[in-house]
Enzyme design. Structure first.
Site, PDB file in Angstrom:
ATOM      1  N   LYS A  94     -10.764  -1.498  -2.219  1.00 17.86           N
ATOM      2  CA  LYS A  94     -10.584  -2.153  -0.927  1.00 17.86           C
ATOM      3  C   LYS A  94     -11.882  -1.943  -0.144  1.00 17.86           C
ATOM      4  CE  LYS A  94      -5.719  -0.790  -1.075  1.00 17.86           C
ATOM      5  NZ  LYS A  94      -4.629   0.026  -0.540  1.00 17.86           N
ATOM      6  N   ASP A 152       0.876  -1.153   0.000  1.00 14.99           N
ATOM      7  CA  ASP A 152       0.000   0.000   0.000  1.00 14.99           C
ATOM      8  C   ASP A 152       0.931   1.226   0.000  1.00 14.99           C
ATOM      9  OD1 ASP A 152      -2.290   1.633   0.472  1.00 14.99           O
ATOM     10  OD2 ASP A 152      -1.778   1.681   2.588  1.00 14.99           O
ATOM     11  N   LEU A 153       0.427   2.379  -0.337  1.00 12.97           N
ATOM     12  CA  LEU A 153       1.283   3.586  -0.368  1.00 12.97           C
ATOM     13  C   LEU A 153       0.980   4.533   0.799  1.00 12.97           C
ATOM     14  CD1 LEU A 153       3.336   5.438  -1.917  1.00 12.97           C
ATOM     15  CD2 LEU A 153       1.382   6.364  -3.129  1.00 12.97           C
ATOM     16  N   ASP A 154      -0.222   5.135   0.731  1.00 15.98           N
ATOM     17  CA  ASP A 154      -0.561   6.160   1.720  1.00 15.98           C
ATOM     18  C   ASP A 154      -0.636   5.546   3.111  1.00 15.98           C
ATOM     19  OD1 ASP A 154      -0.999   8.310  -0.180  1.00 15.98           O
ATOM     20  OD2 ASP A 154      -2.783   7.228  -0.793  1.00 15.98           O
ATOM     21  N   THR A 206       1.244  10.490   3.717  1.00 15.70           N
ATOM     22  CA  THR A 206       0.154  11.171   2.990  1.00 15.70           C
ATOM     23  C   THR A 206      -1.230  10.922   3.567  1.00 15.70           C
ATOM     24  OG1 THR A 206       0.466   9.349   1.472  1.00 15.70           O
ATOM     25  CG2 THR A 206       1.059  11.531   0.659  1.00 15.70           C
ATOM     26  N   LYS A 249      -9.428   5.506   5.361  1.00 15.68           N
ATOM     27  CA  LYS A 249      -8.110   5.043   4.895  1.00 15.68           C
ATOM     28  C   LYS A 249      -8.261   3.891   3.905  1.00 15.68           C
ATOM     29  CE  LYS A 249      -5.423   6.559   8.833  1.00 15.68           C
ATOM     30  NZ  LYS A 249      -4.791   6.170  10.089  1.00 15.68           N
ATOM     31  N   LYS A 305      -5.125   7.341  -7.243  1.00 13.17           N
ATOM     32  CA  LYS A 305      -4.791   7.679  -8.633  1.00 13.17           C
ATOM     33  C   LYS A 305      -3.566   8.587  -8.662  1.00 13.17           C
ATOM     34  CE  LYS A 305      -9.443   7.034 -10.336  1.00 13.17           C
ATOM     35  NZ  LYS A 305     -10.766   7.494  -9.968  1.00 13.17           N
ATOM     36  N   GLU A 347      -0.178  -2.973   4.824  1.00 13.94           N
ATOM     37  CA  GLU A 347      -1.285  -2.014   4.909  1.00 13.94           C
ATOM     38  C   GLU A 347      -1.316  -1.220   6.215  1.00 13.94           C
ATOM     39  OE1 GLU A 347      -3.944  -0.617   3.670  1.00 13.94           O
ATOM     40  OE2 GLU A 347      -3.966  -1.524   1.691  1.00 13.94           O
ATOM     41  N   ASP A 348      -1.918  -0.039   6.148  1.00 11.67           N
ATOM     42  CA  ASP A 348      -2.175   0.733   7.373  1.00 11.67           C
ATOM     43  C   ASP A 348      -3.678   0.825   7.656  1.00 11.67           C
ATOM     44  OD1 ASP A 348      -2.676   2.436   5.112  1.00 11.67           O
ATOM     45  OD2 ASP A 348      -2.758   4.118   6.515  1.00 11.67           O
ATOM     46  N   SER A 364      -2.001   0.583  -4.386  1.00  8.76           N
ATOM     47  CA  SER A 364      -2.603   1.755  -3.754  1.00  8.76           C
ATOM     48  C   SER A 364      -3.905   2.096  -4.447  1.00  8.76           C
ATOM     49  CB  SER A 364      -1.646   2.947  -3.871  1.00  8.76           C
ATOM     50  OG  SER A 364      -2.304   4.132  -3.489  1.00  8.76           O
ATOM     51  N   ALA A 365      -4.892   2.504  -3.631  1.00  7.10           N
ATOM     52  CA  ALA A 365      -6.174   2.938  -4.199  1.00  7.10           C
ATOM     53  C   ALA A 365      -6.044   4.305  -4.854  1.00  7.10           C
ATOM     54  CB  ALA A 365      -7.226   2.993  -3.094  1.00  7.10           C
TER      55      ALA A 365
HETATM   56  P1  B16 Z   1      -6.841   9.442  -4.562  1.00  6.68           P
HETATM   57  P2  B16 Z   1      -3.806   3.816  -0.273  1.00  6.68           P
HETATM   58  C1  B16 Z   1      -5.769   5.551  -0.612  1.00  6.68           C
HETATM   59  O1  B16 Z   1      -4.460   5.167  -0.822  1.00  6.68           O
HETATM   60  C2  B16 Z   1      -5.875   6.481   0.577  1.00  6.68           C
HETATM   61  O2  B16 Z   1      -5.613   5.774   1.789  1.00  6.68           O
HETATM   62  C3  B16 Z   1      -7.270   7.042   0.647  1.00  6.68           C
HETATM   63  O3  B16 Z   1      -7.360   7.945   1.733  1.00  6.68           O
HETATM   64  C4  B16 Z   1      -7.606   7.753  -0.681  1.00  6.68           C
HETATM   65  O4  B16 Z   1      -8.921   8.254  -0.665  1.00  6.68           O
HETATM   66  C5  B16 Z   1      -7.446   6.761  -1.818  1.00  6.68           C
HETATM   67  O5  B16 Z   1      -6.129   6.260  -1.806  1.00  6.68           O
HETATM   68  C6  B16 Z   1      -7.717   7.382  -3.165  1.00  6.68           C
HETATM   69  O6  B16 Z   1      -6.748   8.356  -3.402  1.00  6.68           O
HETATM   70  O7  B16 Z   1      -7.942  10.379  -4.240  1.00  6.68           O
HETATM   71  O8  B16 Z   1      -5.455  10.085  -4.497  1.00  6.68           O
HETATM   72  O9  B16 Z   1      -7.049   8.691  -5.860  1.00  6.68           O
HETATM   73  O10 B16 Z   1      -3.854   3.877   1.212  1.00  6.68           O
HETATM   74  O11 B16 Z   1      -4.602   2.687  -0.903  1.00  6.68           O
HETATM   75  O12 B16 Z   1      -2.404   3.930  -0.836  1.00  6.68           O
HETATM   76 MG    MG Z   2      -3.040   3.176   3.133  1.00  8.41          MG
END
Ligand code: B16
Ligand code: MG
Length: 223
Positions: A151, A13-15, A21, A49, A123, A175-176, A120-121
């Site tokens: 997710k 996972d990233l964020d 972030t 998250k 974009k 994951e977090d 990561s979810a």
């Molecule tokens: P975006 P992850 C997720 O990333 C974030 O945890 C989540 O808070 C965010 O809404 C989602 O990505 C979509 O991100 O708006 O930048 O496309 O934790 O899966 O790396």
């Molecule tokens: Mg995350």
């Protein structure tokens, strides 16, 4: 749970795992919640998250019983505003925003011959990796635009394993978020949860902090 010796790759996972972030996402969503008059709470913040952008907005509106107060176009505008505010925060990022121990861990797994992909979810993941100067570690990134479900559905972690030509049982997902741990478990991978153990109680392996994540510490909890 798989044996540590079965593991051939890591799906990250990233964020909130590689970088801080998740705080920026929360800050930008909090602004939206205030704007629409939805209540902001720690539970909502944690629940967002790992959740996709539009699903996050729906959760915020639902918290204020406001789902029916906005048209689809207005919802897209709110999500776009959030993303603009989020990207302003991302723009200031540097490699100093990599969470403690992550660079060392990425080097450890690369040197150990493990394969690596990103699930990561977000974009914005490629932009964030650029800012962190970590792009070279992740030649394989799941494109969230190709997903039919976000997710906690297993799809994103299954694709992460597929991209590096491994079976789910050969992968560890990191994951977090509770939704992310659920996704890893449903994909049949071994899950590492980083953060509050009460929230990430379903993870196979738990670390309070990224700095504790080393191959030796993972092996110790798995075997
Ligand atoms: P975006 P992850 C997720 O990333 C974030 O945890 C989540 O808070 C965010 O809404 C989602 O990505 C979509 O991100 O708006 O930048 O496309 O934790 O899966 O790396
Ligand atoms: Mg995350």
């Amino acid at each position: 749970m798989a044996k540590f010796s079965d593991i051939k790759g890591f799906v990250f996972d990233l964020d909130g795992v590689i970088t801080d972030t998740s705080v920026f996402h929360s800050q930008a969503w909090h602004q939206v919640a205030d704007k629409v008059g939805a209540p902001w709470s720690k539970e909502l913040e944690d629940g967002l998250k790992g959740i996709s952008r539009m699903d996050s907005l729906e959760m915020i509106l639902k918290a204020g019983n406001l789902q029916d107060h906005y048209t689809d176009d207005q919802k897209v505008d709110l999500a776009t505003e959030k993303n603009t505010n989020y990207l302003k925060l991302v723009d200031k990022m540097t490699p100093a925003n990599i969470l403690p121990g992550i660079k060392e861990f990425l080097d450890e797994i690369k040197d150990g011959g493990y394969l690596l992909s990103l699930a990561s979810a977000s974009k914005n993941a490629p932009t964030v990796l650029e800012k962190l100067q970590l792009t070279n570690y992740f030649p394989k990134i799941v494109d969230p635009k190709t997903l039919s479900k976000g997710k906690p559905d297993p799809e994103i972690y299954l694709k992460g394993a597929e991209l590096i030509n491994l079976k789910p049982e050969q992968c560890i997902g990191v994951e977090d978020a509770a939704a992310g741990v659920e996704s890893i478990n449903a994909a049949g991978e071994t899950s590492i949860g980083i953060g509050d153990k009460t929230i990430l109680k379903d993870a196979d392996v738990n670390f309070t902090d990224t700095s504790e994540m080393t191959l030796a510490n993972i092996k110790e909890q798995m075997d």
